[in-house]
Design a protein around this motif. Sequence first.
Motif, PDB file in Angstrom:
ATOM      1  N   SER A 204     -50.894   1.197  12.687  1.00  0.00           N
ATOM      2  CA  SER A 204     -50.686   0.358  11.508  1.00  0.00           C
ATOM      3  C   SER A 204     -50.577  -1.118  11.879  1.00  0.00           C
ATOM      4  CB  SER A 204     -49.424   0.800  10.752  1.00  0.00           C
ATOM      5  OG  SER A 204     -48.280   0.686  11.575  1.00  0.00           O
ATOM      6  N   TRP A 205     -50.054  -1.427  13.073  1.00  0.00           N
ATOM      7  CA  TRP A 205     -49.976  -2.836  13.483  1.00  0.00           C
ATOM      8  C   TRP A 205     -51.363  -3.446  13.635  1.00  0.00           C
ATOM      9  CZ3 TRP A 205     -52.591  -3.157  17.960  1.00  0.00           C
ATOM     10  CH2 TRP A 205     -52.565  -2.066  18.842  1.00  0.00           C
ATOM     11  N   ARG A 206     -52.348  -2.621  14.010  1.00  0.00           N
ATOM     12  CA  ARG A 206     -53.714  -3.130  14.118  1.00  0.00           C
ATOM     13  C   ARG A 206     -54.350  -3.260  12.730  1.00  0.00           C
ATOM     14  NH1 ARG A 206     -56.698  -6.787  16.364  1.00  0.00           N
ATOM     15  NH2 ARG A 206     -58.896  -6.204  16.620  1.00  0.00           N
ATOM     16  N   GLU A 207     -54.045  -2.327  11.845  1.00  0.00           N
ATOM     17  CA  GLU A 207     -54.563  -2.407  10.490  1.00  0.00           C
ATOM     18  C   GLU A 207     -54.068  -3.678   9.791  1.00  0.00           C
ATOM     19  OE1 GLU A 207     -53.374   1.296   8.812  1.00  0.00           O
ATOM     20  OE2 GLU A 207     -55.157   2.350   9.536  1.00  0.00           O
ATOM     21  N   ALA A 211     -56.120  -7.151   7.885  1.00  0.00           N
ATOM     22  CA  ALA A 211     -55.809  -7.745   6.595  1.00  0.00           C
ATOM     23  C   ALA A 211     -55.620  -9.259   6.674  1.00  0.00           C
ATOM     24  CB  ALA A 211     -54.554  -7.099   6.004  1.00  0.00           C
ATOM     25  N   THR A 212     -55.234  -9.736   7.865  1.00  0.00           N
ATOM     26  CA  THR A 212     -54.967 -11.175   8.023  1.00  0.00           C
ATOM     27  C   THR A 212     -56.086 -11.908   8.745  1.00  0.00           C
ATOM     28  OG1 THR A 212     -53.741 -10.738  10.081  1.00  0.00           O
ATOM     29  CG2 THR A 212     -52.489 -10.801   8.023  1.00  0.00           C
ATOM     30  N   ALA A 213     -57.140 -11.168   9.131  1.00  0.00           N
ATOM     31  CA  ALA A 213     -58.230 -11.796   9.884  1.00  0.00           C
ATOM     32  C   ALA A 213     -59.029 -12.755   9.000  1.00  0.00           C
ATOM     33  CB  ALA A 213     -59.139 -10.721  10.450  1.00  0.00           C
TER      34      ALA A 213
END
Length: 213
Positions: A204-207, A211-213
């Motif tokens: 989830s930390w990568r997901e 979202a913020t990319a």
Amino acid sequence: MQTIIDRVLSYRYGPSFDKAEDGFTYREILEVARRHDLPENIIGDIADNGNRNDKSLARTERIYLRAFAQSSPNHETLFEENVRKLQHNMDERRDFSGRLLYAADKVSAILTTLGYDSQNVQGSLPAMATTFEGASAKEIKAMALCEFRTKYVDETGEHEICRASEMWTIDYFKFRKLYQYDDTGIITAILIMESLIVNGKWYSWREKDYATA
């Protein structure tokens, strides 16, 4: 590591090829991979935890590998010269074959620890307790993000264990962004695939990063 390299080279050049685009042969690429960890026979496997003196380590490794190369027969002079150049390229993350070797080395370590995770043998998993006093600043930061945790209780109290595989994956994607050296994307894809197989889901930390990319 060889399996990763084989997959990338097969994708890039087909089932067989003479030289990679930067001029190195398959044998030279595999020889650099084979020799890469040999200095650890003398100096040990020094953890890349943010506190390591990489310049000093690199000097020591070069001395070892130079001495090792001197054992080759005279007719391998050109081969050894190319191996030396490619070892330097790997250290500098330079050109296709050097970057391939660097990325493959980093991901192969994660894949190995994921293999241990899949066996789920209590007490033998590569992991670190959040209460470990010897943790580096980078390791503490990585553990704060980890979501796969195991709890245990001993005479000192309750502890949480974070998997080395997840901590190193955090380093790969977030801290050092090592995926930038994977020019084909195949190495990163293998890492994602193996993580999904072992963990059953993506982190989830990568997901959140997407979202913020």
